[in-house]
Design a protein around this motif. Structure first.
Motif, PDB file in Angstrom:
ATOM      1  N   TYR A  76      -9.970  -5.699  12.236  1.00  0.00           N
ATOM      2  CA  TYR A  76      -9.465  -6.123  10.927  1.00  0.00           C
ATOM      3  C   TYR A  76      -9.400  -4.925   9.969  1.00  0.00           C
ATOM      4  CZ  TYR A  76      -9.555 -11.187  11.742  1.00  0.00           C
ATOM      5  OH  TYR A  76      -9.300 -12.450  12.200  1.00  0.00           O
ATOM      6  N   GLU A  77     -10.464  -4.130   9.975  1.00  0.00           N
ATOM      7  CA  GLU A  77     -10.507  -2.969   9.067  1.00  0.00           C
ATOM      8  C   GLU A  77      -9.435  -1.951   9.422  1.00  0.00           C
ATOM      9  OE1 GLU A  77     -14.443  -1.465   9.275  1.00  0.00           O
ATOM     10  OE2 GLU A  77     -15.370  -3.283   8.434  1.00  0.00           O
ATOM     11  N   LEU A 103      -6.553  -2.481  10.550  1.00  0.00           N
ATOM     12  CA  LEU A 103      -5.209  -2.943  10.176  1.00  0.00           C
ATOM     13  C   LEU A 103      -5.099  -3.342   8.712  1.00  0.00           C
ATOM     14  CD1 LEU A 103      -4.497  -5.217  13.288  1.00  0.00           C
ATOM     15  CD2 LEU A 103      -3.559  -2.945  12.832  1.00  0.00           C
ATOM     16  N   ALA A 104      -6.216  -3.281   7.990  1.00  0.00           N
ATOM     17  CA  ALA A 104      -6.228  -3.772   6.617  1.00  0.00           C
ATOM     18  C   ALA A 104      -5.188  -3.076   5.743  1.00  0.00           C
ATOM     19  CB  ALA A 104      -7.627  -3.619   6.018  1.00  0.00           C
ATOM     20  N   HIS A 105      -5.041  -1.756   5.909  1.00  0.00           N
ATOM     21  CA  HIS A 105      -4.121  -1.018   5.040  1.00  0.00           C
ATOM     22  C   HIS A 105      -2.667  -1.442   5.246  1.00  0.00           C
ATOM     23  CE1 HIS A 105      -3.695   1.223   8.800  1.00  0.00           C
ATOM     24  NE2 HIS A 105      -2.559   1.709   8.322  1.00  0.00           N
ATOM     25  N   ARG A 106      -2.369  -2.008   6.384  1.00  0.00           N
ATOM     26  CA  ARG A 106      -1.004  -2.438   6.650  1.00  0.00           C
ATOM     27  C   ARG A 106      -0.649  -3.736   5.937  1.00  0.00           C
ATOM     28  NH1 ARG A 106       1.524   0.206  10.725  1.00  0.00           N
ATOM     29  NH2 ARG A 106       0.279   1.690  11.939  1.00  0.00           N
ATOM     30  N   HIS A 107      -1.670  -4.431   5.438  1.00  0.00           N
ATOM     31  CA  HIS A 107      -1.423  -5.693   4.758  1.00  0.00           C
ATOM     32  C   HIS A 107      -1.508  -5.570   3.244  1.00  0.00           C
ATOM     33  CE1 HIS A 107      -1.510  -7.667   8.634  1.00  0.00           C
ATOM     34  NE2 HIS A 107      -2.685  -7.134   8.885  1.00  0.00           N
ATOM     35  N   ARG A 108      -1.834  -4.371   2.773  1.00  0.00           N
ATOM     36  CA  ARG A 108      -1.913  -4.166   1.319  1.00  0.00           C
ATOM     37  C   ARG A 108      -0.508  -3.962   0.753  1.00  0.00           C
ATOM     38  NH1 ARG A 108      -6.133  -0.109   2.578  1.00  0.00           N
ATOM     39  NH2 ARG A 108      -8.132  -1.193   2.666  1.00  0.00           N
ATOM     40  N   ARG A 109      -0.313  -4.450  -0.441  1.00  0.00           N
ATOM     41  CA  ARG A 109       1.001  -4.285  -1.095  1.00  0.00           C
ATOM     42  C   ARG A 109       0.890  -3.206  -2.178  1.00  0.00           C
ATOM     43  NH1 ARG A 109       3.392 -10.410  -1.971  1.00  0.00           N
ATOM     44  NH2 ARG A 109       3.393 -11.017   0.225  1.00  0.00           N
TER      45      ARG A 109
END
Length: 301
Positions: free
Chosen positions: A292-293, A295-301
């Motif tokens: 999760y960590e 890939l987290a940056h890929r879900h930030r807008r």
């Protein structure tokens, strides 16, 4: 040392509510006379529960031996046990459950009706799969996966998508897992497996050669083998240590078998994944958090 192909017949007695699902799963592989018996008990459990073995044989135009064989194939030790299950099912049906709606989709159906029919069919498919799923076999498969050195999953077409879904889930909790949809790569990988590895085949029909061949290779080399199939007595199960049965939904013109089979396969896959995650929680939880960590940056807008 090569292992012998295993033989399977029948299974644990299904709960009364699972009887109809069991009939749908096994009917395509039955003889026509056995199908008549199975269809009769599933269609009118109350009426059939009141019949002796001779009476049911006369009703269906078969023999007493056929009635007994059908009862055993459905998972009951004998006809008496089937009658008890039929009585239980009849009592459930008389408790006020709403009648089933048709799920046939017509070309001119409004989209709202399409949504309602598909939703109902999906719910029925999941309910049938859950009711008929052998939790002993499921638990054994979970145990094997949790301890596996390596997991290979075989599936083509729609089942190949389910194979990919399972492997990406297992990878996220730290297991070494690979999905193979190319039949050549599947076989060349299967022959490298050994005791301590797991090979899992996903095939709705149970007769897909591109899936059976690698599972057989893995079976013969000592790997633990699992089959997810809608046909519990099909060819693929000859090479499966553990068989997980999915629901068989009726195919229609606008809803091919691949759609309904994938729904039930995904439920079984999720059951496997959650079971493995529970068994390996101390390592699975940190691995899942790390993924999760990452890939987290890929879900930030």
């Amino acid at each position: 040392m090569p292992r012998h192909v295993k033989e399977t017949f029948g299974g644990p007695p299904p709960a009364p509510g699972a009887l109809a699902a069991k009939v749908r799963a096994l009917a395509p592989s039955m003889t026509r006379s056995m199908q008549r018996v199975a269809e009769a008990v599933a269609g009118d459990p109350a009426g059939c529960a009141a019949l002796t073995v001779t009476g049911l044989a006369e009703l269906t135009g078969t023999s007493e031996a056929t009635v007994v064989r059908t009862a055993r194939l459905l998972g009951y030790p004998g006809y008496r046990d089937l009658r008890l299950a039929l009585a239980g099912l009849a009592a459930q049906q008389q408790s006020g459950r709403a009648p089933a709606i048709t799920t046939d989709i017509a070309v001119d159906d409004p989209i709202a009706d399409v949504v309602a029919k598909l939703a109902y069919d999906e719910q029925q498919t999941l309910a049938d799969t859950a009711a008929a799923l052998d939790t002993t076999q499921l638990g054994a498969a979970v145990t094997a996966l949790a301890a596996a050195r390596r997991v290979d999953v075989y599936g083509v077409g729609a089942s190949g998508l389910v194979a990919q879904d399972l492997t990406q889930k297992l990878l996220r909790i730290g297991l070494i897992a690979h999905a193979h949809s190319d039949p050549h790569l599947a076989v060349t990988n299967a022959v490298q497996l050994r005791s301590g590895d797991v090979a899992l085949a996903i095939t709705h029909s149970g007769s897909t050669g591109d899936v059976i061949e690698p599972l057989r290779a893995a079976f013969e080399r000592g790997a633990t083998t699992v089959a997810i199939t809608g046909r519990p007595d099909s060819a693929v199960t000859q090479y499966a240590d553990h068989v997980l049965t999915t629901s068989i939904s009726r195919e229609t013109e606008l809803r091919p078998a691949a759609m309904s089979s994938r729904t039930s396969q995904l439920l079984v896959v999720d059951c496997l994944f959650v079971g493995v995650a529970q068994r390996t929680y101390e390592t699975a939880a940190p691995a899942l958090s790390a993924s999760y960590e990452a890939l987290a940056h890929r879900h930030r807008r």
